[in-house]
Design a protein around this motif. Structure first.
Motif, PDB file in Angstrom:
ATOM      1  N   UNK A   1      44.716 -59.260 -44.641  1.00  0.00           N
ATOM      2  CA  UNK A   1      44.290 -58.968 -43.284  1.00  0.00           C
ATOM      3  C   UNK A   1      43.746 -57.577 -43.057  1.00  0.00           C
ATOM      4  N   UNK A   2      43.553 -56.820 -44.137  1.00  0.00           N
ATOM      5  CA  UNK A   2      43.074 -55.449 -43.985  1.00  0.00           C
ATOM      6  C   UNK A   2      41.717 -55.248 -44.633  1.00  0.00           C
ATOM      7  N   UNK A   3      41.123 -54.104 -44.331  1.00  0.00           N
ATOM      8  CA  UNK A   3      39.858 -53.721 -44.941  1.00  0.00           C
ATOM      9  C   UNK A   3      40.107 -53.231 -46.371  1.00  0.00           C
ATOM     10  N   UNK A   4      39.083 -53.253 -47.197  1.00  0.00           N
ATOM     11  CA  UNK A   4      39.225 -52.678 -48.533  1.00  0.00           C
ATOM     12  C   UNK A   4      39.527 -51.180 -48.469  1.00  0.00           C
TER      13      UNK A   4
ATOM     14  N   UNK B   1      31.742 -55.116 -42.688  1.00  0.00           N
ATOM     15  CA  UNK B   1      32.426 -53.834 -42.704  1.00  0.00           C
ATOM     16  C   UNK B   1      31.427 -52.690 -42.718  1.00  0.00           C
TER      17      UNK B   1
ATOM     18  N   UNK C   1      36.517 -47.484 -44.890  1.00  0.00           N
ATOM     19  CA  UNK C   1      35.981 -48.724 -44.335  1.00  0.00           C
ATOM     20  C   UNK C   1      36.550 -48.960 -42.943  1.00  0.00           C
ATOM     21  N   UNK C   2      35.721 -49.543 -42.066  1.00  0.00           N
ATOM     22  CA  UNK C   2      36.231 -49.980 -40.781  1.00  0.00           C
ATOM     23  C   UNK C   2      37.036 -51.257 -40.932  1.00  0.00           C
ATOM     24  N   UNK C   3      37.567 -51.746 -39.835  1.00  0.00           N
ATOM     25  CA  UNK C   3      38.390 -52.961 -39.859  1.00  0.00           C
ATOM     26  C   UNK C   3      37.562 -54.235 -39.857  1.00  0.00           C
TER      27      UNK C   3
END
Lengths: 109, 120
Positions: free
Chosen positions: A41-44, B95, B110-112
């Motif tokens: 559920x998170x960004x890289x 992203x 990185x953004x969400x």
């Protein structure tokens, strides 16, 4: 495009043990290899660049190695927070376009 | 603290258009290369586009060349991605990323993400 192949697809490791992830490139990428962590559920999040340089704030238990077409990400003393999918990326400017592997999912055994 | 906040995602029909924005803070936006990456449902990552700090040079992956346009407004610390002629296969989380210094396409922050769904 350069194809990045990661293995294994899934890795189950006991807490405190070491996880070893592999990434192979279809052609040489020089030193232009990075690793990312993506928690559910998170960004890289950038972990490693230039094969072995740790990004800002990344713990020393994450390390990268390799050369040419074969690369390894090692995670020592695995913790529950390390559960994630890990991607390698090549960014060699002579290889037309940056490409990612399909990822290795790390689970706690 | 570096922060990237995407907006503008949504549901659009095939052939339609959408513009994503990315508001940046916590760093000197005008000195960094910026980029967009995407992740289709249940799939891996794909680098989509990059733009140099001045905005004077851009690059795109082949599948979006001629349909997507990346721009930036350094006075507003904002990055954009104009997406035209959208296809079902463009469905993904998009992203925004700050690019690692010395590279052109490695995101170090990185953004969400913003969800883009192309469907009839």
């Amino acid at each position: 495009d350069t194809v990045m192949t990661q293995s294994p697809a899934t890795l189950s490791v006991s807490p405190g043990e070491t996880a070893t992830l592999s990434c192979r490139a279809s052609q040489t990428v020089g030193s232009n290899l990075a690793w990312f962590q993506q928690r559910p559920g998170q960004a890289p999040r950038l972990l490693i660049y230039a094969i072995s340089a740790r990004a800002s704030g990344i713990p020393a238990r994450f390390s990268g190695s390799g050369s040419g077409t074969e690369f390894t990400l090692t995670i020592r003393s695995l913790q529950s927070e390390d559960v994630a999918v890990y991607y390698c990326q090549q960014y060699n400017k002579y290889n037309k376009w940056p490409t990612f592997g399909h990822g290795t999912k790390v689970e706690i055994k | 603290e570096v922060q990237l906040l995407e907006s503008g995602g949504g549901l659009v029909q095939p052939g339609g258009s959408l513009r994503l924005s990315c508001a940046a803070s916590g760093f000197t936006f005008s000195t960094y290369v910026m980029g967009w990456a995407r992740q289709a449902p249940g799939k891996g990552l794909e680098w989509v586009s990059s733009i140099i700090s001045s905005g004077g040079s851009t690059k795109y992956t082949d599948s979006v060349e001629g349909r997507f346009t990346i721009t930036r407004d350094n006075s507003k610390n904002t990055l954009y991605l104009q997406m035209n002629s959208l296809r079902v296969e463009d469905t993904a989380v998009y992203y925004c990323a700050r690019v690692l210094s010395g590279t052109y396409d490695v995101g170090d922050y990185w953004g969400q993400g913003a969800q883009v769904t192309v469907s009839s």
